[in-house]
Design an enzyme around this catalytic site. Sequence first.
Site, PDB file in Angstrom:
ATOM      1  N   ASP A 250       0.513  -1.528  -0.126  1.00 14.13           N
ATOM      2  CA  ASP A 250      -0.227  -0.066  -0.420  1.00 14.13           C
ATOM      3  C   ASP A 250       0.693   0.944   0.135  1.00 14.13           C
ATOM      4  O   ASP A 250       2.504   0.826  -0.231  1.00 14.13           O
ATOM      5  CB  ASP A 250      -0.904   0.047   1.044  1.00 14.13           C
ATOM      6  CG  ASP A 250      -2.375   0.819   1.451  1.00 14.13           C
ATOM      7  OD1 ASP A 250      -2.325   2.377   0.590  1.00 14.13           O
ATOM      8  OD2 ASP A 250      -3.535  -0.078   1.336  1.00 14.13           O
ATOM      9  N   HIS A 273       1.677   1.659  -3.638  1.00 11.68           N
ATOM     10  CA  HIS A 273       0.538   3.283  -3.636  1.00 11.68           C
ATOM     11  C   HIS A 273       1.546   3.871  -3.626  1.00 11.68           C
ATOM     12  O   HIS A 273       0.158   4.886  -3.637  1.00 11.68           O
ATOM     13  CB  HIS A 273      -0.625   3.061  -2.754  1.00 11.68           C
ATOM     14  CG  HIS A 273      -1.759   1.640  -3.364  1.00 11.68           C
ATOM     15  ND1 HIS A 273      -2.836   1.606  -2.385  1.00 11.68           N
ATOM     16  CD2 HIS A 273      -1.400   0.585  -3.724  1.00 11.68           C
ATOM     17  CE1 HIS A 273      -3.031  -0.062  -3.474  1.00 11.68           C
ATOM     18  NE2 HIS A 273      -2.260  -0.697  -3.500  1.00 11.68           N
TER      19      HIS A 273
END
Length: 446
Positions: A250, A273
């Site tokens: 993430d 991310h």
Amino acid sequence: MRVTDIISCALLQASIALSTPVEELGAKAVVAKRFPPVPFLPGKASSVPGSRNKTCMLKALGGGKDDSANILSAVKQCNNGGHVVFPKGQQFTIGTALDLTFLNGIDLDIQGTIQFTNDTDYWQANSFKQVFQNATTFFQLGGKDINVYGGGTLDGNGQAWYDLYAKDIYILRPILFGLIGAKNAKISDLKFRYSPQWYTLVANSSQVVFSNIDIFGDSKSKNPAKNTDGWDTYRSDNIIIQNSNINNGDDCVSFKPNSTNILVQNLVCNGSHGISVGSLGQYPGEVDIVENILVRNISMSNASDGARIKVWPGASSALSGDLQGGGGSGAVRNVTYDGMIVKNVDYAIEITQCYGQKNLTLCNQFPSNLTISDITIKNFKGTTSKKYDPRVGYVVCSSPKVCSDISIENIDVKSPSGTNLFTCANAEGIQSQVNCTVEGDKGGHS
């Protein structure tokens, strides 16, 4: 003053006098690392740490027995000017939630391994509830004048959590390292492994440095390790995150609401991310501010994004059952990304005020209450993945009234087909800076 103005920040470390005969226990205490002065930080200099005059040497019980009581006792004994050592070659087990927010003038020298138990029922009932996005932590570490270092490992024993989350997305998964209410803290030279959720939460803290942190954790089953952000800052000021390697699933770093005066530099991020502002504006009635942020000298590979700003729209929307929101207010301002090498990222640059809302017509009808302004993104180089080819970037605001002064320059990023197109909407002046295409239908991913 812009965030790129150089402001010296002298980060001085304590000299530590050891008074107990630690050699006879077969272990050695190590003095806390010194950090050189750091330029670029748009905040206040750290205060000078105090001296250390006593040492507490821990010994693991072994066999998976809970060391929590002994750890708490040692920390209390060596608080106010002491040095707690977790010796190399020993594995300490923590099966009890520890509130360590009383720290004052202490070094935690983690040379061995600390592993948290995988008793998911206990931790869901007893981990510390934080105030944002249902976040919980195994422990709370806070106070002032704190050094945590040593070359050792914190292991979140995450596999049981990855498998449980695949069955129930509403479980409360603890964060591996919770720095809560800390002032003048330095965390360095540690390995973070297999966190159930985020690796690090920095909340209600100031004058904090993270340096030389190695983050890694994947799943051994078909169930992926999700929401494993490297760092999340929340209601915190004057933070440095630097010189670290992150392999996660993430955000590499995420600036959550009311994160100010932050420097992120010299990171190698893989599988993430991106380095993200937000998400912001999730909760109606809340005012979220993120300002004076500098991100520089980053390597980003195999990621969904490089630089990312994600803001919820003015109306409620949902990405998933456990992630929904919209309608909050606030501002993102004076944020600079300077220098990023990207490889196989879906978008090199993504700015959205329609986070969680895939229907952009609806997003434009209910534009974000949170403004974005004074953003600089420059000196990017590399390649994107096939996912959005021929596009390499996405700049979509919900209204030009709430999105201004975005500067994108010196971007040498190509898609697999050799193009450098951006999806653009409602961002005044962006068409003269990047190669814009028509507005797309993407409202932001998780």
